[in-house]
Scaffold this active site. Sequence first.
Site, PDB file in Angstrom:
ATOM      1  N   ASN A 132      37.374  47.780  39.175  1.00 41.21           N
ATOM      2  CA  ASN A 132      36.635  47.757  40.220  1.00 41.21           C
ATOM      3  C   ASN A 132      36.928  46.900  41.164  1.00 41.21           C
ATOM      4  O   ASN A 132      38.232  46.528  41.160  1.00 41.21           O
ATOM      5  CB  ASN A 132      35.342  46.500  39.777  1.00 41.21           C
ATOM      6  CG  ASN A 132      34.639  45.575  41.345  1.00 41.21           C
ATOM      7  OD1 ASN A 132      34.231  46.411  42.022  1.00 41.21           O
ATOM      8  ND2 ASN A 132      34.385  44.308  41.246  1.00 41.21           N
ATOM      9  N   ASN A 168      27.042  47.326  37.714  1.00 41.63           N
ATOM     10  CA  ASN A 168      26.471  47.514  36.149  1.00 41.63           C
ATOM     11  C   ASN A 168      26.868  49.145  35.624  1.00 41.63           C
ATOM     12  O   ASN A 168      25.875  49.301  34.613  1.00 41.63           O
ATOM     13  CB  ASN A 168      25.062  47.106  36.201  1.00 41.63           C
ATOM     14  CG  ASN A 168      24.662  45.547  36.367  1.00 41.63           C
ATOM     15  OD1 ASN A 168      25.460  44.898  35.700  1.00 41.63           O
ATOM     16  ND2 ASN A 168      23.625  45.282  37.239  1.00 41.63           N
ATOM     17  N   GLY A 190      37.160  41.091  38.005  1.00 43.05           N
ATOM     18  CA  GLY A 190      37.156  39.058  37.888  1.00 43.05           C
ATOM     19  C   GLY A 190      36.329  39.148  36.903  1.00 43.05           C
ATOM     20  O   GLY A 190      35.439  39.805  35.318  1.00 43.05           O
ATOM     21  N   ASP A 191      35.562  37.451  36.354  1.00 46.27           N
ATOM     22  CA  ASP A 191      34.482  37.278  35.777  1.00 46.27           C
ATOM     23  C   ASP A 191      33.735  37.889  35.662  1.00 46.27           C
ATOM     24  O   ASP A 191      32.577  38.322  34.186  1.00 46.27           O
ATOM     25  CB  ASP A 191      34.443  35.831  35.811  1.00 46.27           C
ATOM     26  CG  ASP A 191      35.361  34.760  35.131  1.00 46.27           C
ATOM     27  OD1 ASP A 191      36.116  35.534  34.255  1.00 46.27           O
ATOM     28  OD2 ASP A 191      35.787  33.998  36.033  1.00 46.27           O
ATOM     29  N   GLY A 192      33.293  38.686  36.520  1.00 41.84           N
ATOM     30  CA  GLY A 192      31.489  39.176  37.140  1.00 41.84           C
ATOM     31  C   GLY A 192      32.409  40.883  36.420  1.00 41.84           C
ATOM     32  O   GLY A 192      31.162  41.274  35.548  1.00 41.84           O
ATOM     33  N   GLU A 541      26.564  33.722  37.822  1.00 44.03           N
ATOM     34  CA  GLU A 541      25.550  34.598  38.362  1.00 44.03           C
ATOM     35  C   GLU A 541      24.274  33.854  38.084  1.00 44.03           C
ATOM     36  O   GLU A 541      24.265  32.758  37.362  1.00 44.03           O
ATOM     37  CB  GLU A 541      25.079  35.816  37.573  1.00 44.03           C
ATOM     38  CG  GLU A 541      25.945  37.344  37.337  1.00 44.03           C
ATOM     39  CD  GLU A 541      25.472  37.391  38.425  1.00 44.03           C
ATOM     40  OE1 GLU A 541      24.615  37.737  38.590  1.00 44.03           O
ATOM     41  OE2 GLU A 541      26.760  37.656  38.783  1.00 44.03           O
TER      42      GLU A 541
HETATM   43  N1  LIG Z   1      32.064  49.210  42.336  1.00 45.60           N
HETATM   44  C1  LIG Z   1      30.832  48.321  42.844  1.00 45.60           C
HETATM   45  N2  LIG Z   1      30.527  48.407  43.869  1.00 45.60           N
HETATM   46  C2  LIG Z   1      29.896  46.969  43.937  1.00 45.60           C
HETATM   47  N3  LIG Z   1      29.992  45.657  43.321  1.00 45.60           N
HETATM   48  C3  LIG Z   1      30.626  46.577  41.919  1.00 45.60           C
HETATM   49  C4  LIG Z   1      31.201  48.117  41.614  1.00 45.60           C
HETATM   50  N4  LIG Z   1      31.553  46.983  40.470  1.00 45.60           N
HETATM   51  C5  LIG Z   1      31.792  46.145  39.517  1.00 45.60           C
HETATM   52  N5  LIG Z   1      30.890  45.349  41.088  1.00 45.60           N
HETATM   53  C6  LIG Z   1      29.801  44.321  40.378  1.00 45.60           C
HETATM   54  O1  LIG Z   1      31.179  42.970  41.014  1.00 45.60           O
HETATM   55  C7  LIG Z   1      30.888  41.875  40.931  1.00 45.60           C
HETATM   56  C8  LIG Z   1      32.075  40.946  41.271  1.00 45.60           C
HETATM   57  O2  LIG Z   1      33.322  41.656  40.265  1.00 45.60           O
HETATM   58  P1  LIG Z   1      34.691  41.317  40.116  1.00 45.60           P
HETATM   59  O3  LIG Z   1      34.085  40.003  39.028  1.00 45.60           O
HETATM   60  O4  LIG Z   1      35.442  42.395  39.712  1.00 45.60           O
HETATM   61  O5  LIG Z   1      35.560  40.144  41.490  1.00 45.60           O
HETATM   62  P2  LIG Z   1      35.532  38.674  41.461  1.00 45.60           P
HETATM   63  O6  LIG Z   1      35.673  39.261  42.941  1.00 45.60           O
HETATM   64  O7  LIG Z   1      35.531  38.272  41.137  1.00 45.60           O
HETATM   65  O8  LIG Z   1      33.871  38.685  42.154  1.00 45.60           O
HETATM   66  P3  LIG Z   1      32.636  37.053  42.811  1.00 45.60           P
HETATM   67  O9  LIG Z   1      32.826  37.560  44.044  1.00 45.60           O
HETATM   68  O10 LIG Z   1      31.454  36.951  41.493  1.00 45.60           O
HETATM   69  O11 LIG Z   1      33.929  36.009  42.242  1.00 45.60           O
HETATM   70  C9  LIG Z   1      30.486  41.789  39.904  1.00 45.60           C
HETATM   71  O12 LIG Z   1      29.752  41.460  39.019  1.00 45.60           O
HETATM   72  C10 LIG Z   1      30.276  43.550  38.976  1.00 45.60           C
HETATM   73  O13 LIG Z   1      29.164  44.246  38.721  1.00 45.60           O
HETATM   74  C1  LIG Z   2      37.322  16.422  45.120  1.00 44.69           C
HETATM   75  C2  LIG Z   2      37.637  17.846  44.666  1.00 44.69           C
HETATM   76  C3  LIG Z   2      37.470  18.391  43.667  1.00 44.69           C
HETATM   77  C4  LIG Z   2      37.462  19.428  43.169  1.00 44.69           C
HETATM   78  C5  LIG Z   2      36.596  20.032  42.196  1.00 44.69           C
HETATM   79  C6  LIG Z   2      37.105  20.810  40.924  1.00 44.69           C
HETATM   80  C7  LIG Z   2      36.448  20.765  40.239  1.00 44.69           C
HETATM   81  C8  LIG Z   2      36.297  22.648  38.791  1.00 44.69           C
HETATM   82  C9  LIG Z   2      36.027  22.965  37.724  1.00 44.69           C
HETATM   83  C10 LIG Z   2      36.453  24.770  38.011  1.00 44.69           C
HETATM   84  C11 LIG Z   2      35.024  24.845  36.724  1.00 44.69           C
HETATM   85  C12 LIG Z   2      35.039  26.737  37.019  1.00 44.69           C
HETATM   86  C13 LIG Z   2      33.855  26.924  35.753  1.00 44.69           C
HETATM   87  C14 LIG Z   2      33.819  27.863  35.853  1.00 44.69           C
HETATM   88  C15 LIG Z   2      32.952  28.888  35.823  1.00 44.69           C
HETATM   89  C16 LIG Z   2      32.842  30.397  36.121  1.00 44.69           C
HETATM   90  O1  LIG Z   2      31.987  30.988  34.763  1.00 44.69           O
HETATM   91  C17 LIG Z   2      32.592  30.873  36.922  1.00 44.69           C
HETATM   92  C18 LIG Z   2      32.388  32.650  36.916  1.00 44.69           C
HETATM   93  O2  LIG Z   2      34.061  32.906  37.685  1.00 44.69           O
HETATM   94  N1  LIG Z   2      32.760  30.937  38.442  1.00 44.69           N
HETATM   95  C19 LIG Z   2      31.963  29.799  39.558  1.00 44.69           C
HETATM   96  C20 LIG Z   2      32.391  29.836  40.697  1.00 44.69           C
HETATM   97  O3  LIG Z   2      31.419  29.501  39.313  1.00 44.69           O
END
Ligand SMILES: Nc1ncnc2c1ncn2[C@@H]1O[C@H](COP(=O)(O)OP(=O)(O)OP(=O)(O)O)[C@@H](O)[C@H]1O
Ligand SMILES: CCCCCCCCCCCCC/C=C/[C@@H](O)[C@H](CO)NC(C)=O
Length: 588
Positions: A132, A168, A190-192, A541
């Site tokens: 990505n 996607n 990343g996670d997405g 999401e």
């Molecule tokens: N070429 C592309 N253009 C736009 N979106 C894309 C592309 N490739 C992948 N994606 C989408 O971008 C989203 C975010 O991607 P990714 O998880 O890699 O980065 P991230 O910076 O961690 O994401 P987020 O901004 O959600 O934290 C994903 O849900 C994916 O579906």
């Molecule tokens: C006063 C201090 C407050 C600090 C709060 C810390 C809580 C941290 C908990 C983190 C949980 C992360 C769970 C993960 C979620 C991911 O699935 C998801 C996708 O990347 N991330 C988010 C941000 O939704």
Amino acid sequence: METDLRLESSLWVGNKRYRAVLTGWHLRWTEVDKKDRDKKTISVPVAEVVGVEEGRVEILPQKLVEDKDKEFTVFYVKRSSSGGSFGLLWRLGRTQFSCPSRVLRDQWTKQLRTALKTHSPLRPHRLLVFINPFGGKRKGRKIYHSLVAPLFELAGISSHVIVTEWANQARDHLLKKDLTGFDGVVCVGGDGMFSEILHGLIGRTQQEAGLCENDPAVTLQPCSLHIGIIPAGSTDCVCYATVGVIDPVTSALHIIIGDSQPLDVCSVHHASALVRYSVSLVGYGFYGDVLAESEKHRWMGPLRYDYSGAMVYLSNRSYAGIIQYLPADPMISTPRDKTRCLSGCSVCSRSTERLFPHSSDSASLYSSHFSQFSSDSEGEWQSVEGRFKCVSLTCMSSSCPRSPLGLSPSAHLADGTGDLILVWDTHPLGFLKFLHRHTSTQDQFDLPFVEVHRVKAIRFLLPSSDKAEEAYEEIMGQGHGRAEEERGYQETVNRSSSQQHLAEKSTGREMTNEQKTASPFLCGLCCSKSPSVSVWNCDGEILPFTEILCRIHGQLVRLYARGIEDSTNIHDCSEQHDKCERRCILNK
Ligand SMILES: Nc1ncnc2c1ncn2[C@@H]1O[C@H](COP(=O)(O)OP(=O)(O)OP(=O)(O)O)[C@@H](O)[C@H]1O
Ligand SMILES: CCCCCCCCCCCCC/C=C/[C@@H](O)[C@H](CO)NC(C)=O
Ligand SMILES: [Ca+2]
């Protein structure tokens, strides 16, 4: 096998002479011209050898090969502590050996390569890589080409690389295109991005097995292709929770040596249809609100989560709900047993036996899982109703740099269960204490307004008074500004004028034209009314539905990882390994 592969001879490293031994499982070399007590043995498990090359070889900054005749170079995994994180950083170790003759050199390289094939059956030969280019700090391409590709090449892995052009694309490729010949799929992002790969691979596997993903009672088919994650996103929670560090080189080395970590997956359903899969967090209330708020501040980058977290905290909301859950067997493990799921976790290993009993009769496997959802076992379901700050379900610890032990520190990656965390409505300072404990080693469950249950499935329902309210807010667009774009498999519900009429009728409130078009996120600080329903955050999401059913599918996918290695076990006991009583990582 040990004796077949055994090779022992004198070798030189620089100007020092060593006695080198290759058994089936280890390559060891010990300096010979030293007094016994100063002798040091370096021991590398064959499974952690990355590659063997003829000559004196360097790969970075570019490949250089010298003295091809009597020399060979071994590349292998070398560990170092990661500083901030709990896991260990992996680096490429390299030792250049000189042999007395070319014949002996050839014997060493041949035997080493044979040992690699024999003892690392899951090493990938061909990988499908999705990058990505827009993930995280937009460095995905650079990370892959400068740090990962040279290592894959060294290990003899061929890769088909696709730089994605739209969201996607990777998911749809995996659902529709020919995947013959690939051993695994790697996502650079990343996670997405990981979630795209997850949905593509699970969907494809079920399609091919003729299974219906919509039915939560169906036992899904585990995916045969492994997934590798090269972290390059703003949130790399799945990588952190399965490897222990966010580091592209460490992850690339786990892929190369064919590590295999099974992972539980939660399927989320609404009204008899699959909505999405999750491996990390399915969260309602606080975590849903933070995600919804953060979507409005994407321009802030990763900082948007901190900003939104503060805003949502200050809005001090709580939500009514009915939560039903199917408890897991408390004799196996509990969320408060103070254990941690680390590399080689015994709870997860025993779960493999339980989830996939040695039986050729797949029908019996199906029926044993199916019974969890049949009406006979309905009695096992527990139910709670009330107001909650947040309701979270996590299949694993969900540790991340922000919360190094995670949402549920004793959760397991591959035990077929998830942890349901209920935070009842409480005063703002109490909730702050709960949140703050995520950032330390203090127990966030040791608070009177928090409960945690290890579960196999959950249902979330709205109290009937809130259902009409939800419909009203959905239609007015107050559902946290949900975009009308595609969200997973199901499109956002089409809000027709008849639904609008129904909502107006059931709530007794009439919408203004402004309300019909605007989609404000109501803030508890500046608005008189905050919404009575939240949204679900499913691995980052927003879900388009509030009432959902979640089921955990044990070990549905496999990652090129091995779980978090305990950094307290990194020590060198090579000289007296047989007598070492500590669980040793380096010389195992
Ligand atoms: N070429 C592309 N253009 C736009 N979106 C894309 C592309 N490739 C992948 N994606 C989408 O971008 C989203 C975010 O991607 P990714 O998880 O890699 O980065 P991230 O910076 O961690 O994401 P987020 O901004 O959600 O934290 C994903 O849900 C994916 O579906
Ligand atoms: C006063 C201090 C407050 C600090 C709060 C810390 C809580 C941290 C908990 C983190 C949980 C992360 C769970 C993960 C979620 C991911 O699935 C998801 C996708 O990347 N991330 C988010 C941000 O939704
Ligand atoms: Ca689990």
